[in-house]
Design a protein around this motif. Structure first.
Motif, short mmCIF file in Angstrom:
data_model
loop_
_atom_site.label_atom_id
_atom_site.label_comp_id
_atom_site.label_asym_id
_atom_site.label_seq_id
_atom_site.Cartn_x
_atom_site.Cartn_y
_atom_site.Cartn_z
N LYS A 133 9.35 77.81 -30.85
CA LYS A 133 10.16 77.54 -29.67
C LYS A 133 11.36 78.48 -29.55
CE LYS A 133 9.06 72.58 -29.62
NZ LYS A 133 9.61 71.21 -29.55
N ARG A 134 11.85 78.96 -30.70
CA ARG A 134 12.96 79.90 -30.69
C ARG A 134 12.65 81.02 -31.67
NH1 ARG A 134 15.48 74.86 -30.30
NH2 ARG A 134 15.92 74.69 -32.52
N GLN A 135 13.16 82.22 -31.39
CA GLN A 135 12.79 83.41 -32.15
C GLN A 135 13.11 83.28 -33.63
OE1 GLN A 135 11.00 85.91 -30.83
NE2 GLN A 135 10.82 86.72 -32.91
N HIS A 136 14.25 82.69 -33.96
CA HIS A 136 14.64 82.61 -35.37
C HIS A 136 13.77 81.63 -36.16
CE1 HIS A 136 16.78 79.00 -33.94
NE2 HIS A 136 16.82 78.61 -35.20
N LEU A 137 12.89 80.89 -35.47
CA LEU A 137 11.96 79.98 -36.16
C LEU A 137 10.54 80.55 -36.23
CD1 LEU A 137 13.10 76.61 -34.51
CD2 LEU A 137 13.74 77.49 -36.77
N ALA A 138 10.39 81.83 -35.89
CA ALA A 138 9.05 82.42 -35.83
C ALA A 138 8.35 82.41 -37.19
CB ALA A 138 9.15 83.86 -35.30
N HIS A 139 9.12 82.42 -38.28
CA HIS A 139 8.50 82.41 -39.61
C HIS A 139 7.76 81.11 -39.91
CE1 HIS A 139 12.36 80.37 -40.14
NE2 HIS A 139 11.84 79.77 -41.19
N ALA B 117 13.99 69.44 -22.68
CA ALA B 117 13.81 68.46 -23.77
C ALA B 117 12.88 69.02 -24.85
CB ALA B 117 13.26 67.16 -23.22
N TYR B 118 11.80 69.67 -24.42
CA TYR B 118 10.85 70.27 -25.36
C TYR B 118 11.54 71.31 -26.24
CZ TYR B 118 7.10 73.49 -26.81
OH TYR B 118 6.28 74.31 -27.53
N THR B 119 12.39 72.13 -25.64
CA THR B 119 13.08 73.18 -26.40
C THR B 119 14.14 72.60 -27.33
OG1 THR B 119 12.73 74.72 -24.55
CG2 THR B 119 14.40 75.32 -26.18
N VAL B 120 14.91 71.65 -26.83
CA VAL B 120 16.00 71.06 -27.61
C VAL B 120 15.47 70.26 -28.80
CG1 VAL B 120 17.86 69.33 -27.52
CG2 VAL B 120 17.64 71.02 -25.70
N SER B 121 14.30 69.65 -28.66
CA SER B 121 13.77 68.81 -29.74
C SER B 121 13.41 69.61 -30.99
CB SER B 121 12.54 68.03 -29.26
OG SER B 121 11.45 68.91 -29.00
N GLY B 122 13.27 70.93 -30.86
CA GLY B 122 13.01 71.77 -32.01
C GLY B 122 11.63 71.58 -32.60
N PHE C 215 17.72 64.05 -23.28
CA PHE C 215 16.36 63.61 -23.57
C PHE C 215 15.81 64.29 -24.83
CE2 PHE C 215 15.89 63.02 -18.71
CZ PHE C 215 16.46 61.75 -18.78
N GLY C 216 16.07 65.58 -24.97
CA GLY C 216 15.60 66.31 -26.15
C GLY C 216 16.25 65.82 -27.43
N LEU C 217 17.56 65.54 -27.36
CA LEU C 217 18.26 65.05 -28.55
C LEU C 217 17.74 63.68 -28.97
CD1 LEU C 217 21.91 66.14 -27.67
CD2 LEU C 217 20.40 67.14 -29.39
N VAL C 218 17.44 62.82 -27.99
CA VAL C 218 16.91 61.50 -28.33
C VAL C 218 15.49 61.61 -28.88
CG1 VAL C 218 16.19 59.28 -27.33
CG2 VAL C 218 18.43 60.23 -26.79
N LEU D 243 7.73 71.81 -42.81
CA LEU D 243 8.89 72.59 -42.38
C LEU D 243 10.19 72.01 -42.89
CD1 LEU D 243 7.93 73.14 -38.62
CD2 LEU D 243 7.31 74.54 -40.59
N GLU D 244 11.15 72.90 -43.10
CA GLU D 244 12.51 72.45 -43.33
C GLU D 244 13.11 72.02 -41.99
OE1 GLU D 244 14.64 75.59 -45.14
OE2 GLU D 244 13.37 75.67 -46.93
N VAL D 245 14.06 71.11 -42.03
CA VAL D 245 14.70 70.64 -40.79
C VAL D 245 15.35 71.83 -40.12
CG1 VAL D 245 16.44 69.14 -39.80
CG2 VAL D 245 15.06 68.36 -41.74
N ASP D 246 14.98 72.06 -38.82
CA ASP D 246 15.53 73.22 -38.11
C ASP D 246 16.88 72.89 -37.48
OD1 ASP D 246 13.59 71.60 -36.45
OD2 ASP D 246 14.60 72.70 -34.85
#
Length: 413
Positions: free
Chosen positions: A395-401, A376-381, A219-222, A410-413
């Motif tokens: 949603k993920r630590q490495h995207l905190a910036h 799904a919320y997490t996977v969608s980025g 679901f997240g990927l879609v 934003l750049e595509v994560d």
């Protein structure tokens, strides 16, 4: 007491206005859907309707063309004058014309825009101070969303959550709830029915949790694919056809050709029959979600008007039905979970979506809803259907910036 009375009056006024607008919209939408279904030749008129919608916005609506993104931007930088009343009739007419021609679009965007623009007008009449503009706009969004879907609790939280994902604006909780309940009550009082779908039974969690995790990832990927496809169509069509009228007309021609090649109308308009079929034991063809995603991205990407949410419902439910056939699970169960989770991943509003699932399907689905929706919320980025939405909490630590930035920055994560 004076403050309570003032906000109670505002909630009643905004809820009443948004509820009446949603009622008019739902009746109009049902009428044009019937016309479109019974007169196949209207599909051939889609390019003309697209050109007309583009001309209307170019001539009268350039200040409101951003739609929901304009409202979200105004929530970050409140200004009642920034949401003109003309947004309501323009988006209503644009959406009706889109559906009359068989464009694949929804209704949430229209209801939210009408609710917010009417709320802004009422706020100007009330002579509210600038500090209270945000609350008024959020009340209009809640009333519009809650009344058009018959889900006032989800509508309340949606307006609090959509501003910046990972953050909720609790100061607006009670006013938004009051406006959403009034708006929904108006539609129900007018006996305008909403579509209902049933989940017959929920298997014991221990026997399905692994399948739920897999489904949530799908679901997240879609959700990501849906957002990426709309962004691609928008960017390429604007580059190749800068004139919005020609862009909408040519895009309409492409949609007509694809619809004729597919030799079915299942993917045009709201696709509610297809959505209902996803809940049946026999389900739908496994590729149905892909065709609905294709036509919706083309419709909205080239400039037709309407919401993304109902198409996301259909995409999620048909994907869930396809996964149910693969996993050996009940079709209605995964259709319901997909309906909610794909929307959550694309809109970045997981709490509102889980509450919507409870309002639509009952509390017995709570745990499966939480599992699939959160995954799904997490996977969608950091992607979403609302470009003006901010990253409130990564949603993920490495995207905190990326915290605090608009999604379209934003750049595509």
């Amino acid at each position: 007491m004076r403050q309570i009375g003032r906000w109670t009056g505002l909630a009643l006024a905004i809820g009443l206005a948004a509820g009446l607008a949603s009622a008019l919209f739902l009746v109009s939408l049902a009428w044009v859907t019937t016309l479109q279904t019974n007169n196949w030749w209207l599909l051939l008129c889609l390019p003309l309707f697209g050109g007309l919608v583009a001309w209307l916005y170019q001539r009268f609506g350039q200040s409101v063309a951003a739609g929901n993104n304009l409202i979200i931007e105004q929530l970050h930088s409140p200004d009642l004058l920034g949401v003109p009343l003309r947004m309501a009739p323009l988006v209503l007419l644009g959406t009706v014309l889109t559906h009359l021609g068989g464009g694949s679009a929804g209704r949430e965007g229209t209801a939210v825009q009408m609710g917010a623009s009417l709320a802004a007008r009422i706020g100007r009449w009330w002579r509210l101070p600038q500090a209270e503009v945000r609350l008024v706009l959020m009340m209009g969004m809640s009333a519009g969303f809650g009344s058009v879907f018959g889900t006032p609790i989800a509508g309340t939280i949606f307006a609090l959550e959509v501003l910046a994902f990972g953050v909720l604006r609790y100061e607006a909780l009670l006013p938004c709830l009051a406006a959403a309940l009034v708006g929904d009550g108006v539609v129900r009082w007018l006996n305008i029915a909403h579509s209902h779908y049933q989940v017959a039974s929920v298997p014991e969690l221990g026997s399905i949790w692994a399948w739920l995790i897999g489904a949530g990832i799908c679901f997240g990927l879609v959700s990501r694919a849906f957002v990426s496809w709309i962004e691609l169509v928008q960017s390429r069509s604007r580059r190749w056809l800068p004139n919005p009228i020609r862009r909408a007309m040519l895009g309409g021609c492409v949609i007509v050709i694809i619809s004729l090649v597919l030799n079915t109308r299942d993917y045009n308009g709201l696709s509610l029959p297809l959505l209902a079929q996803a809940f049946e034991p026999q389900g739908v063809v496994p590729w149905a979600f892909g065709f609905k995603l294709l036509l919706t991205g083309l419709t909205l990407g080239v400039g037709f008007k309407g919401g993304e949410v109902t198409p996301l419902f259909v995409i999620g439910a048909t994907l869930g039905s396809a996964l149910a056939q693969l996993f050996g699970l009940p079709s209605d169960l995964l259709a319901a979970l997909g309906l909610i989770a794909v929307f959550a991943g694309a809109a970045n509003t997981p709490i509102a979506c889980v509450l919507m699932g409870i309002e639509l399907f009952g509390s017995s689905l709570l745990v499966p809803l939480m599992i699939t929706t959160c995954i799904a919320y997490t996977v969608s980025g950091h992607r979403g259907i609302y470009a003006a939405q901010r990253v409130g909490w990564a949603k993920r630590q490495h995207l905190a910036h990326q915290t605090g930035k608009r999604l379209d920055e934003l750049e595509v994560d």
